[in-house]
Design an enzyme around this catalytic site. Structure first.
Site, mmCIF file in Angstrom:
data_model
loop_
_atom_site.group_PDB
_atom_site.id
_atom_site.type_symbol
_atom_site.label_atom_id
_atom_site.label_comp_id
_atom_site.label_asym_id
_atom_site.label_seq_id
_atom_site.Cartn_x
_atom_site.Cartn_y
_atom_site.Cartn_z
ATOM 1 N N HIS A 1 -36.057 31.252 64.547
ATOM 2 C CA HIS A 1 -35.179 32.418 64.488
ATOM 3 C C HIS A 1 -35.777 33.515 65.359
ATOM 4 C CE1 HIS A 1 -38.065 33.148 61.206
ATOM 5 N NE2 HIS A 1 -37.804 34.437 61.329
ATOM 6 N N HIS B 1 -37.150 36.576 64.843
ATOM 7 C CA HIS B 1 -38.233 37.486 64.457
ATOM 8 C C HIS B 1 -39.497 37.244 65.285
ATOM 9 C CE1 HIS B 1 -36.540 38.531 60.189
ATOM 10 N NE2 HIS B 1 -35.916 39.174 61.164
ATOM 11 N N ASP C 1 -42.585 36.911 64.493
ATOM 12 C CA ASP C 1 -43.583 35.941 64.058
ATOM 13 C C ASP C 1 -43.257 34.529 64.544
ATOM 14 O OD1 ASP C 1 -41.403 35.820 62.368
ATOM 15 O OD2 ASP C 1 -42.552 35.684 60.518
ATOM 16 N N HIS D 1 -32.658 33.644 55.609
ATOM 17 C CA HIS D 1 -33.633 34.676 55.989
ATOM 18 C C HIS D 1 -33.089 35.562 57.105
ATOM 19 C CE1 HIS D 1 -37.486 36.535 56.825
ATOM 20 N NE2 HIS D 1 -37.447 36.097 58.075
ATOM 21 N N CYS E 1 -39.177 30.594 58.033
ATOM 22 C CA CYS E 1 -39.183 31.616 56.978
ATOM 23 C C CYS E 1 -38.022 31.491 55.994
ATOM 24 C CB CYS E 1 -39.183 33.002 57.604
ATOM 25 S SG CYS E 1 -40.615 33.322 58.647
ATOM 26 N N LYS F 1 -39.552 29.069 51.318
ATOM 27 C CA LYS F 1 -40.671 29.773 50.712
ATOM 28 C C LYS F 1 -41.695 28.795 50.152
ATOM 29 C CE LYS F 1 -39.133 33.913 51.404
ATOM 30 N NZ LYS F 1 -39.882 34.875 52.245
ATOM 31 N N ASN G 1 -39.518 39.560 53.500
ATOM 32 C CA ASN G 1 -38.737 40.442 54.363
ATOM 33 C C ASN G 1 -37.246 40.093 54.269
ATOM 34 O OD1 ASN G 1 -37.655 42.009 56.400
ATOM 35 N ND2 ASN G 1 -38.568 40.824 58.065
ATOM 36 N N HIS H 1 -44.494 30.623 55.974
ATOM 37 C CA HIS H 1 -45.750 31.223 55.540
ATOM 38 C C HIS H 1 -46.229 30.477 54.296
ATOM 39 C CE1 HIS H 1 -44.887 34.648 58.204
ATOM 40 N NE2 HIS H 1 -43.648 34.576 57.731
#
Length: 260
Positions: free
Chosen positions: A117, A119, A121, A180, A199, A202, A210, A240
């Site tokens: 995606h 973002h 990170d 997300h 992300c 989970k 976020n 993560h």
């Protein structure tokens, strides 16, 4: 041995482990089973977890506004001396270390990097791949959101799905719905029964995290579609935290489930 000598020895050993590419064997519990993984410490900014001979998780560290660091996952798939990378490490230095490790240590050709995606990170190291002439790949949704933030877009774009191959191995990249972010995809590796969910997925006991660009109404439904589409999944990799089995999908579905 004196107390100071023991302290100096510990410090030296710690620095040695951080600065040299080494590996250790770790274990963790997931789905009530003990699994073993090799961990390669590439630098202070990057470590690699080996799942099997073709599958690796790269872990780098986000610098948060409060001064803390937060680990961020990506994925690497290798076959026949070729590799695809899924998401860049969280900064240029770690991205450079990853590319060098693949090209110089493992002697593989990087065929491209796929972004989960938009973002940072996932995409922060895009320019490092581009500078080396390595194809950068994303959905059109991701490219549009990157441009909206005045950031560069990847070289190769697809609509909602893209199948890649590495020799006789296949990789399926699909958009199942918003969660997300509006553009989050998953990457599925049929021969390994692995999903890299980024992300959207989970780790166990993680918080919602976020939600700035999230669709919390659709999140649980989207992950349920993924679970239904791939009933034979063995390994699930979140954006993560620790990887595991389908319990990560179940946990994410439960975390965002909205009761009628």
């Amino acid at each position: 041995m004196s107390k100071n000598a023991r302290s100096n020895l510990k410090t030296t050993a710690k620095n040695y482990l951080l600065l040299l590419p080494v590996f250790a064997v770790l274990f963790f519990t997931s789905c009530n089973k003990v699994k073993y993984s090799e961990v390669f410490i590439i630098s202070e900014e990057l470590r690699i977890t080996k799942i099997n001979d073709r599958s690796y998780i790269h872990i780098s560290y986000l610098n948060l506004k409060n001064g803390a660091t937060f680990p961020s996952n990506g994925f690497i798939y290798i076959n026949n001396k070729e590799a695809y990378v899924f998401d860049t490490p969280a900064n240029d230095k770690a991205t450079t270390a990853l590319i060098n490790w693949l090209q110089n240590d493992l002697k593989v050709k990087i065929k491209g990097v796929v972004f989960n995606h938009f973002h940072s990170d996932c995409t922060e190291g895009m320019n490092v791949f581009k500078d080396q002439g390595i194809p950068t790949i994303s959905s059109k949704k991701t490219a549009k959101l990157l441009l909206k933030e005045n950031r560069q877009e990847p070289n190769l774009l697809f609509k909602d799905s893209l199948k890649l191959t590495l020799g006789n191995k296949s990789i399926v990249n699909n958009f199942f719905g918003e969660a997300h972010t509006k553009d989050n995809i998953i990457s599925y590796f049929p021969e390994e029964q692995i999903i890299y969910g980024g992300c959207m997925i989970k780790s166990l006991n993680a918080k919602k995290g976020n939600l700035a660009d999230a669709n919390v109404v659709e999140w649980s439904k989207t992950v349920s579609k993924i679970k239904k589409a791939y009933p034979k999944i063995k390994i699930v990799i979140p954006g993560h935290g620790e990887h595991g089995g389908t319990d990560l999908l179940d946990y994410t579905i439960s975390l965002f489930k909205i009761e009628d």
